[in-house]
Enzyme design. Structure first.
Site, PDB file in Angstrom:
ATOM      1  N   LYS A 101       0.871  -1.172   0.000  1.00  0.00           N
ATOM      2  CA  LYS A 101       0.000   0.000   0.000  1.00  0.00           C
ATOM      3  C   LYS A 101       0.909   1.223   0.000  1.00  0.00           C
ATOM      4  O   LYS A 101       1.587   1.506   0.995  1.00  0.00           O
ATOM      5  CB  LYS A 101      -0.917   0.007   1.221  1.00  0.00           C
ATOM      6  CG  LYS A 101      -1.791   1.256   1.285  1.00  0.00           C
ATOM      7  CD  LYS A 101      -2.597   1.318   2.581  1.00  0.00           C
ATOM      8  CE  LYS A 101      -3.342   2.639   2.691  1.00  0.00           C
ATOM      9  NZ  LYS A 101      -4.062   2.785   3.980  1.00  0.00           N
ATOM     10  N   GLY A 162      -9.111   9.264   8.565  1.00  0.00           N
ATOM     11  CA  GLY A 162      -9.524   9.382   9.947  1.00  0.00           C
ATOM     12  C   GLY A 162     -10.625  10.389  10.226  1.00  0.00           C
ATOM     13  O   GLY A 162     -11.019  10.573  11.384  1.00  0.00           O
ATOM     14  N   ALA A 189      -9.958   5.418   3.103  1.00  0.00           N
ATOM     15  CA  ALA A 189      -9.902   6.624   3.941  1.00  0.00           C
ATOM     16  C   ALA A 189     -11.185   7.432   3.876  1.00  0.00           C
ATOM     17  O   ALA A 189     -11.771   7.631   2.808  1.00  0.00           O
ATOM     18  CB  ALA A 189      -8.724   7.521   3.574  1.00  0.00           C
ATOM     19  N   GLY A 190     -11.602   7.907   5.062  1.00  0.00           N
ATOM     20  CA  GLY A 190     -12.712   8.830   5.178  1.00  0.00           C
ATOM     21  C   GLY A 190     -14.065   8.217   5.472  1.00  0.00           C
ATOM     22  O   GLY A 190     -15.014   8.938   5.752  1.00  0.00           O
ATOM     23  N   ASN A 211     -10.035   1.207   8.680  1.00  0.00           N
ATOM     24  CA  ASN A 211      -9.281   1.002   9.911  1.00  0.00           C
ATOM     25  C   ASN A 211      -9.921   1.781  11.064  1.00  0.00           C
ATOM     26  O   ASN A 211     -10.538   1.217  11.945  1.00  0.00           O
ATOM     27  CB  ASN A 211      -7.820   1.393   9.725  1.00  0.00           C
ATOM     28  CG  ASN A 211      -6.916   0.898  10.843  1.00  0.00           C
ATOM     29  OD1 ASN A 211      -5.707   0.837  10.703  1.00  0.00           O
ATOM     30  ND2 ASN A 211      -7.470   0.497  11.979  1.00  0.00           N
ATOM     31  N   SER A 212      -9.810   3.109  11.011  1.00  0.00           N
ATOM     32  CA  SER A 212     -10.244   3.938  12.140  1.00  0.00           C
ATOM     33  C   SER A 212     -11.701   3.704  12.520  1.00  0.00           C
ATOM     34  O   SER A 212     -12.042   3.631  13.709  1.00  0.00           O
ATOM     35  CB  SER A 212     -10.032   5.419  11.817  1.00  0.00           C
ATOM     36  OG  SER A 212      -8.681   5.685  11.530  1.00  0.00           O
TER      37      SER A 212
END
Length: 270
Positions: A101, A162, A189-190, A211-212
């Site tokens: 990645k 995040g 992301a996001g 992830n987050s």
């Protein structure tokens, strides 16, 4: 009844379209349980956080190995092409995979990728035999340049890492999907809610990387299941053909011609 269809990502035949991260969990055990609950078959990890050759965080590393998933090392925290190349080579040696990645940060405030350096780094890595999954913005020209240098998969953001804001620019993501129909696209992301993942998949994207939103929820295991369900639902909705939007109302139950319909007479008693 629709079933989850397998898809090809490089040399792997995958059934889950949810990729998951291994950072930010409250404990290694919670991380392990959440990843299992997600059904993900690809897990990201960072060499800067974990160095198995030095024995750092052995509990973490052993749990990752026990999952027996496709590892996707990342180059998080890199700010130059040289840093990316160094970290990528170390990751390939330590984690025994050529999947990568690619992250190259251009702005520390919103962690936006450096577009010029990203293309250069991707070109060098592909020349060295890496299977590169670049984390990029939703800019069409940037994505086309990444494809031009040999990237077989792209990972555009929906919003900065995040933030959990969901899709900030639906038009840009839809344009990417339409202009790059043969390129696997994974939103990275996001995304903050399962509904965000469902929305992305309804647009025809091939997968989501999270992830987050999972790791920092109150219950990562339950949230992992929720995102897995949402990802499947969005994909099935896309495959089944989503109803087009209309400007005017259209009754779902026709009235004319049904046995109980009658035209009221002007002379009917009141």
């Amino acid at each position: 009844m629709f079933t989850q269809r397998n898809w090809q990502l490089f040399d792997q035949n995958l059934s889950s379209r949810l990729l998951i991260g291994s950072a930010l969990y409250p404990s290694p055990d919670v991380m392990h349980d959440a990843i299992k609950a997600s059904g993900a078959e690809v897990v990201t990890l960072s060499l800067r956080r974990q160095n198995p050759a030095q024995g750092d965080g052995q509990a973490f590393w052993q749990l990752i190995r026990q999952l027996n998933l496709q590892l996707l090392p990342n180059t998080a925290g890199c700010h130059s092409v040289r840093e990316v190349l160094t970290l990528a080579r170390m990751s390939r040696e330590l984690f025994d995979t050529d999947w990568l990645k690619l992250e190259l940060i251009g702005d520390d405030y919103n962690l936006q990728p450096d577009p010029l350096g990203l293309v250069e780094a991707a070109r060098h890595l592909i020349d060295e035999g890496f299977k590169v999954l670049p984390y990029c913005t939703d800019d069409l020209v940037l994505c086309q340049r990444l494809v031009d240098v040999g990237c077989e998969v792209l990972m555009p953001w929906a919003a900065p890492i995040g933030t959990g804001k969901g899709i900030l620019n639906p038009y840009a993501l839809q344009t990417l999907r339409e202009r790059l129909p043969d390129t696997p696209l994974i939103v990275d992301a996001g995304l903050g809610r399962p509904s965000h993942a469902c929305q992305v998949m309804e647009m025809g994207y091939d997968g989501v990387l999270l992830n987050s939103a999972i790791a920092q929820s109150q219950d990562p295991v339950i949230m992992a299941r929720a995102f897995a369900d949402a990802t499947r639902a969005g994909r099935q909705a896309y495959l089944s053909g989503i109803m087009p939007e209309k400007e005017l109302a259209s009754p779902s139950t026709p009235t004319l011609g049904t046995p109980f319909w009658h035209q009221e007479s002007d002379h009917a008693p009141t």
